[in-house]
Scaffold this active site. Sequence first.
Site, PDB file in Angstrom:
ATOM      1  N   ALA A  64       0.835  -1.200   0.000  1.00 18.64           N
ATOM      2  CA  ALA A  64       0.000   0.000   0.000  1.00 18.64           C
ATOM      3  C   ALA A  64       0.869   1.248   0.000  1.00 18.64           C
ATOM      4  O   ALA A  64       0.621   2.205  -0.746  1.00 18.64           O
ATOM      5  CB  ALA A  64      -0.939   0.000   1.210  1.00 18.64           C
ATOM      6  N   ASP A  65       1.886   1.257   0.845  1.00 24.07           N
ATOM      7  CA  ASP A  65       2.810   2.384   0.880  1.00 24.07           C
ATOM      8  C   ASP A  65       3.498   2.576  -0.465  1.00 24.07           C
ATOM      9  O   ASP A  65       3.585   3.695  -0.992  1.00 24.07           O
ATOM     10  CB  ASP A  65       3.892   2.158   1.948  1.00 24.07           C
ATOM     11  CG  ASP A  65       3.381   2.380   3.353  1.00 24.07           C
ATOM     12  OD1 ASP A  65       2.522   3.253   3.553  1.00 24.07           O
ATOM     13  OD2 ASP A  65       3.853   1.673   4.267  1.00 24.07           O
ATOM     14  N   LEU A  66       4.018   1.487  -1.001  1.00 25.65           N
ATOM     15  CA  LEU A  66       4.784   1.583  -2.242  1.00 25.65           C
ATOM     16  C   LEU A  66       3.916   2.062  -3.399  1.00 25.65           C
ATOM     17  O   LEU A  66       4.324   2.931  -4.182  1.00 25.65           O
ATOM     18  CB  LEU A  66       5.415   0.233  -2.566  1.00 25.65           C
ATOM     19  CG  LEU A  66       6.454  -0.251  -1.549  1.00 25.65           C
ATOM     20  CD1 LEU A  66       6.828  -1.709  -1.808  1.00 25.65           C
ATOM     21  CD2 LEU A  66       7.691   0.625  -1.568  1.00 25.65           C
TER      22      LEU A  66
END
Length: 399
Positions: free
Chosen positions: A178-180
């Site tokens: 999700a962050d990436l």
Amino acid sequence: MASEQERGDGPLAGHLVIDLTRALAGPQAGMVLGDLGARVIKVEAEGSGDDSRSWGPPFVGPEGNRESTYFLSCNRNKESITLDLKADEDRRLLERLIRQADVLLENFRPGVLDRLGLPAARLLELNPRLVVLSITGFGHDGPEAGRPGYDQIAQGEAGLMSITGEPGHPTKVGVPIADLLAGIYGVTGVLAALLERERTGRGRIVRTSLLGALVGVHAFQGTWWTVAGEVPSATGNHHPSLAPYGLFQTGTGPVQLSVGSDRQWLAFAPLVGVDPRDPRFATNSERVANREQLISEIEAAFARGPAEAWIARLEKAGIPAGKVRRIDETYEWEQTRSQGLLVEVDHATLGRIALPGPPLRFDGGGRREHSSPPTLGQHDQSVRAWLDEVEPEEPGKGS
């Protein structure tokens, strides 16, 4: 804009990015922009710096100068300065940087920048050409806008864990996806806004979130529900809509293969002693419906030979196949190295280190040299000196 002497190579050479982010989503966006040639100045909290500097193990380096490999993974091609954004003097210095910048990155919870005296209107007042990328956990508005953004929580809330892993066992992806993805989607928005600025002369606020990034990659799993009205579920290491497509055990370990067409099925079936016209398996729909029987027959055949031999046979028959590598094997693989996916940099305290490299390559151009992730405040003096050259401080307002 960065001055001529600060310009590196790459498509974004001459662009200045101010990176106020920490953890992973925002730093990933900043690193990608740096890979593309922008000058990225990372603004960190005095004393502690980016949260991820303390995330580990593993930590590497001499005592007193230990570095987190987590931080090293997402902060190459940046300079680091330290500021206390609650202090008037440091906030004035940040405003001077903003006036010089092309892009500002932030991933505070909604409302934090407002409380620091830097709402969107103030940012664009300081620099009407500024592109601002703002990344949150669940969006900037809506009933749950105030929730903090943490990757695994977002993976669960966005449905990703329900379709990952073995049935009945929700499983996170092995990296903070999700962050990436929020960082990568954010870069897409920044590049579009910079292109738009060429026409309008004005910047724009770009917003994304961990939730938005994951829903944005639901792909066919999303339309399975939104169009067909059926709830998709996890199918382990096998494709939910194609068969055979997934991981299979051989006599010496796993191999992966993909049969994505009837032509490939006709070539594959005889290799494992299956009649391609068997009514259980004649069409893809029938193979999906009878997946467990098909897996059993394939693995019974595969058990009679080693993985490498099966991969060779599959490739000779035109069936896409591959092994399952460990991380170390991936970086030792010559194909990985041939793509520039491992870069060496000189770190201020660690010396020469190797990092995962950027996935983009530009024929006849692109960034030729990469700089190491910075130590905390490594560029305090040089950035301040540069800023005093391009925008001298007003008398009586020291920075």
